[in-house]
Design a protein around this motif. Structure first.
Motif, PDB file in Angstrom:
ATOM      1  N   ASP A  80      10.029  63.766  66.298  1.00  9.64           N
ATOM      2  CA  ASP A  80      10.225  63.989  67.654  1.00  9.64           C
ATOM      3  C   ASP A  80       9.486  63.293  68.576  1.00  9.64           C
ATOM      4  O   ASP A  80       9.544  63.618  69.698  1.00  9.64           O
ATOM      5  CB  ASP A  80       9.863  65.631  67.641  1.00  9.64           C
ATOM      6  CG  ASP A  80       8.421  65.840  67.356  1.00  9.64           C
ATOM      7  OD1 ASP A  80       7.568  65.145  67.047  1.00  9.64           O
ATOM      8  OD2 ASP A  80       8.269  67.253  67.304  1.00  9.64           O
ATOM      9  N   ALA A  81       8.883  62.372  68.275  1.00 10.86           N
ATOM     10  CA  ALA A  81       8.101  61.516  69.181  1.00 10.86           C
ATOM     11  C   ALA A  81       8.131  59.908  68.579  1.00 10.86           C
ATOM     12  O   ALA A  81       7.882  60.034  67.171  1.00 10.86           O
ATOM     13  CB  ALA A  81       6.667  61.962  69.337  1.00 10.86           C
ATOM     14  N   VAL A  82       8.159  58.854  69.281  1.00 12.07           N
ATOM     15  CA  VAL A  82       8.181  57.680  69.097  1.00 12.07           C
ATOM     16  C   VAL A  82       7.371  56.949  70.242  1.00 12.07           C
ATOM     17  O   VAL A  82       7.386  57.179  71.223  1.00 12.07           O
ATOM     18  CB  VAL A  82       9.667  56.858  69.359  1.00 12.07           C
ATOM     19  CG1 VAL A  82       9.453  55.361  68.898  1.00 12.07           C
ATOM     20  CG2 VAL A  82      10.473  57.531  68.123  1.00 12.07           C
ATOM     21  N   ARG A 126      17.140  63.248  71.258  1.00 12.90           N
ATOM     22  CA  ARG A 126      17.804  64.131  72.223  1.00 12.90           C
ATOM     23  C   ARG A 126      18.242  65.255  71.482  1.00 12.90           C
ATOM     24  O   ARG A 126      18.586  66.333  72.091  1.00 12.90           O
ATOM     25  CB  ARG A 126      18.990  63.428  72.745  1.00 12.90           C
ATOM     26  CG  ARG A 126      18.694  62.308  73.703  1.00 12.90           C
ATOM     27  CD  ARG A 126      19.817  61.674  74.458  1.00 12.90           C
ATOM     28  NE  ARG A 126      20.513  62.823  75.481  1.00 12.90           N
ATOM     29  CZ  ARG A 126      21.719  62.757  75.990  1.00 12.90           C
ATOM     30  NH1 ARG A 126      22.358  61.275  75.607  1.00 12.90           N
ATOM     31  NH2 ARG A 126      22.364  63.510  76.501  1.00 12.90           N
ATOM     32  N   THR A 127      18.215  65.259  70.150  1.00 10.64           N
ATOM     33  CA  THR A 127      18.502  66.545  69.320  1.00 10.64           C
ATOM     34  C   THR A 127      17.494  67.077  68.990  1.00 10.64           C
ATOM     35  O   THR A 127      17.691  68.466  68.605  1.00 10.64           O
ATOM     36  CB  THR A 127      19.270  66.266  68.068  1.00 10.64           C
ATOM     37  OG1 THR A 127      18.237  65.507  67.297  1.00 10.64           O
ATOM     38  CG2 THR A 127      20.376  65.175  68.382  1.00 10.64           C
ATOM     39  N   ARG A 128      16.075  66.746  69.445  1.00  9.11           N
ATOM     40  CA  ARG A 128      14.846  67.579  68.873  1.00  9.11           C
ATOM     41  C   ARG A 128      14.546  68.094  70.181  1.00  9.11           C
ATOM     42  O   ARG A 128      14.065  67.488  71.158  1.00  9.11           O
ATOM     43  CB  ARG A 128      13.855  66.448  68.436  1.00  9.11           C
ATOM     44  CG  ARG A 128      14.530  65.597  66.845  1.00  9.11           C
ATOM     45  CD  ARG A 128      14.564  66.594  66.144  1.00  9.11           C
ATOM     46  NE  ARG A 128      13.175  67.324  65.716  1.00  9.11           N
ATOM     47  CZ  ARG A 128      13.251  68.538  64.770  1.00  9.11           C
ATOM     48  NH1 ARG A 128      14.185  68.862  64.394  1.00  9.11           N
ATOM     49  NH2 ARG A 128      12.097  68.982  64.647  1.00  9.11           N
ATOM     50  N   PRO A 129      14.098  69.449  70.149  1.00  8.71           N
ATOM     51  CA  PRO A 129      13.458  70.313  71.275  1.00  8.71           C
ATOM     52  C   PRO A 129      11.875  69.630  71.467  1.00  8.71           C
ATOM     53  O   PRO A 129      11.161  69.154  70.396  1.00  8.71           O
ATOM     54  CB  PRO A 129      13.359  71.599  70.677  1.00  8.71           C
ATOM     55  CG  PRO A 129      13.497  71.632  68.994  1.00  8.71           C
ATOM     56  CD  PRO A 129      14.387  70.399  68.924  1.00  8.71           C
ATOM     57  N   GLY A 130      11.738  69.291  72.760  1.00 10.39           N
ATOM     58  CA  GLY A 130      10.306  68.767  72.831  1.00 10.39           C
ATOM     59  C   GLY A 130      10.022  67.343  72.511  1.00 10.39           C
ATOM     60  O   GLY A 130       8.982  67.114  72.421  1.00 10.39           O
ATOM     61  N   ALA A 131      11.248  66.794  72.445  1.00 10.88           N
ATOM     62  CA  ALA A 131      10.976  65.308  71.894  1.00 10.88           C
ATOM     63  C   ALA A 131      10.282  64.524  72.981  1.00 10.88           C
ATOM     64  O   ALA A 131      10.175  64.871  74.219  1.00 10.88           O
ATOM     65  CB  ALA A 131      12.335  64.647  71.710  1.00 10.88           C
ATOM     66  N   ALA A 172      17.598  65.562  80.243  1.00  6.84           N
ATOM     67  CA  ALA A 172      18.330  65.654  78.934  1.00  6.84           C
ATOM     68  C   ALA A 172      17.600  65.939  77.636  1.00  6.84           C
ATOM     69  O   ALA A 172      17.907  65.885  76.538  1.00  6.84           O
ATOM     70  CB  ALA A 172      18.971  63.865  78.563  1.00  6.84           C
ATOM     71  N   GLY A 173      16.208  66.274  78.138  1.00  7.25           N
ATOM     72  CA  GLY A 173      15.396  66.800  77.052  1.00  7.25           C
ATOM     73  C   GLY A 173      14.237  66.112  76.468  1.00  7.25           C
ATOM     74  O   GLY A 173      13.775  66.572  75.503  1.00  7.25           O
TER      75      GLY A 173
END
Length: 270
Positions: A80-82, A126-131, A172-173
């Motif tokens: 969820d993070a890069v 974009r599919t991960r909450p809190g990304a 977009a989250g």
């Protein structure tokens, strides 16, 4: 980014501020994957820091980025993070006829690399909450160092790119966070590990992690040492800050024999 429970991929973290951040994020509770070009260093990290995963990646090679993405997501589908950490800093002399190759490589690594990483990972993020997508600019994005004009320019571009994509991605989250380092005692350029004007690495990394924990909604992570550069123009101190910075980093009259060639791994923060 919740540093106590994120799954974070950090390309360009086999040394310097990238590795220091990776170790501290793991200690805070995050699952950490380190990426880099040199497999020997990746093996050393895996041995020295159990639990940190490693993946080979060359951010100047689009095929390598795609392969690393597939490998990271296969092993860590909850990513969820890069953190786009990989970068190169090279001395340049634009009064000479041979600066172009260095300038092109700096642009490819420091600007195209993060853009390509974003293109590869954003569909998943974009599919991960809190990304979170983390960029890494520099105090030199705001005050130029005469020795490194293209580096300055690429970091200024990363700063403005971060501002621009934030406007698109956050609705977009995906949060966009920009880390803005000052000079830090690493091997990004020869001699900086011992520079009296550079910030000690552990001190820098500790402060960054403290800020990430204390300011989870911050758009920029600014250690105190970088604020005079970051805010030089708005504070009215731009000209004096430029003069002071460049007086502390005078241009050598001739290249030092130990200065790395652009292809030398010592020039790359990976």
């Amino acid at each position: 980014m919740d540093i106590t429970q994120s799954t974070v991929f950090i390309p360009g973290a086999t040394s310097g501020i990238g590795l220091a951040l990776a170790v501290r994020l793991q200690a805070q509770g995050s699952t950490v994957v380190v990426g880099g070009r040199r497999t020997a260093l990746l093996d050393e990290i895996a041995l020295a820091h159990p639990g940190i995963d490693t993946v080979r990646i060359d951010t100047t090679d689009p095929g390598s980025i795609d392969a690393a993405r597939d490998e990271v997501l296969r092993r860590h589908p909850d990513l969820d993070a890069v953190v786009a950490m990989a970068g190169v800093m090279q001395l340049e002399d634009w009064t000479s006829p041979d600066f172009l190759a260095t300038a092109e490589r700096v642009v490819e690594t420091n600007l195209l690399g993060p853009i390509r990483l974003a293109a590869a990972f954003l569909p998943h993020l974009r599919t991960r909450p809190g990304a979170t997508l983390v960029t890494v600019s520099s105090g030199l994005a705001h005050v130029p160092l005469a020795l490194t004009p293209t580096y300055n320019a690429t970091k200024a571009a990363i700063h403005r790119l971060s501002d621009g994509i934030r406007l698109q991605l956050e609705p977009a989250g995906v949060r966009v966070v920009e880390i803005v380092p000052p000079a830090v005692r690493t091997n990004i350029v020869v001699g900086q590990e011992e520079s009296p004007v550079a910030m000690p690495l552990d001190e820098y990394a500790d402060e960054v992690v403290s800020l990430l924990a204390a300011q989870p909604d911050a758009h920029e992570i600014l250690v105190e040492r970088v604020k005079p550069l970051r805010f030089a123009e708005v504070s009215g101190a731009y000209d004096t800050t430029v003069a002071r910075l460049n007086a502390a980093h005078p241009r050598p009259s001739t290249p030092h024999p130990s200065d790395p060639h652009p292809s030398d791994p010592r020039a790359v923060r990976v």
